[in-house]
Design an enzyme around this catalytic site. Sequence first.
Site, short mmCIF file in Angstrom:
data_model
loop_
_atom_site.label_atom_id
_atom_site.label_comp_id
_atom_site.label_asym_id
_atom_site.label_seq_id
_atom_site.Cartn_x
_atom_site.Cartn_y
_atom_site.Cartn_z
N HIS A 8 0.86 -1.19 0.00
CA HIS A 8 0.00 0.00 0.00
C HIS A 8 0.89 1.24 0.00
CE1 HIS A 8 -3.64 -2.35 1.73
NE2 HIS A 8 -3.69 -2.27 0.41
N GLY A 55 -3.05 -1.98 -7.77
CA GLY A 55 -4.02 -2.72 -6.95
C GLY A 55 -5.45 -2.27 -7.14
N ASP A 60 -4.54 -6.48 -7.69
CA ASP A 60 -4.74 -7.49 -6.63
C ASP A 60 -5.50 -8.68 -7.18
OD1 ASP A 60 -3.50 -5.77 -4.82
OD2 ASP A 60 -5.39 -4.91 -4.15
N ASP A 80 -1.45 -1.54 4.74
CA ASP A 80 -1.57 -0.43 5.68
C ASP A 80 -2.89 -0.64 6.43
OD1 ASP A 80 -1.81 1.88 7.09
OD2 ASP A 80 -1.90 3.21 5.34
N HIS A 87 -10.46 -0.71 -2.42
CA HIS A 87 -10.52 -2.04 -3.02
C HIS A 87 -10.34 -3.14 -1.96
CE1 HIS A 87 -6.32 -0.86 -2.89
NE2 HIS A 87 -5.94 -2.10 -3.13
N ASP A 90 -11.10 -6.77 -2.80
CA ASP A 90 -10.06 -7.45 -3.59
C ASP A 90 -8.93 -7.93 -2.70
OD1 ASP A 90 -11.57 -6.69 -5.80
OD2 ASP A 90 -10.29 -4.98 -6.28
N ARG A 96 -7.82 -14.59 1.13
CA ARG A 96 -8.58 -15.84 1.22
C ARG A 96 -8.02 -16.87 0.24
NH1 ARG A 96 -13.13 -13.71 1.13
NH2 ARG A 96 -13.49 -13.69 -1.10
#
Length: 145
Positions: A8, A55, A60, A80, A87, A90, A96
């Site tokens: 980030h 991202g 991402d 961060d 997002h 995402d 996951r």
Amino acid sequence: MHIALIAHDKKKDDMVRFVTAYKDLLGKHHLYATGTTGKRLIEETQLPIHRFKSGPLGGDQQIGAYVSENKLDIVIFLRDPLTSQPHEPDISALMRLSDVYNIPLATNLGTAEMILQGVEAGHLEWRDIQREKGILNKDYRKYDV
């Protein structure tokens, strides 16, 4: 190893310092990064890095697709946690997927360093062995992801 690097905005300087510190080790592997992170890393380390989109513009998700196809072995994502991200879904999906496909995921410098120390010591060679045996190509669609 195939290693994704994501940071980030407030963590990009940390990522540059981290990759610079581990440049010799990382230079032996295939590196991937989201847009701006990749651009900064290439400029400041001269390492060859495949860049995806930024991202928030889908980078991402592109890395998540590589995770789901077992094209990545490690994800280092310096998040961060104190700044809201537009997002966020995402980011959650990528985390996951890393869990579903057993991809080591570092979200801070301490864990990132431990993972790279493990790579250097040969502790992640199981990914190469499983890839050679075709074990990494299991069908995970039966899981509700």
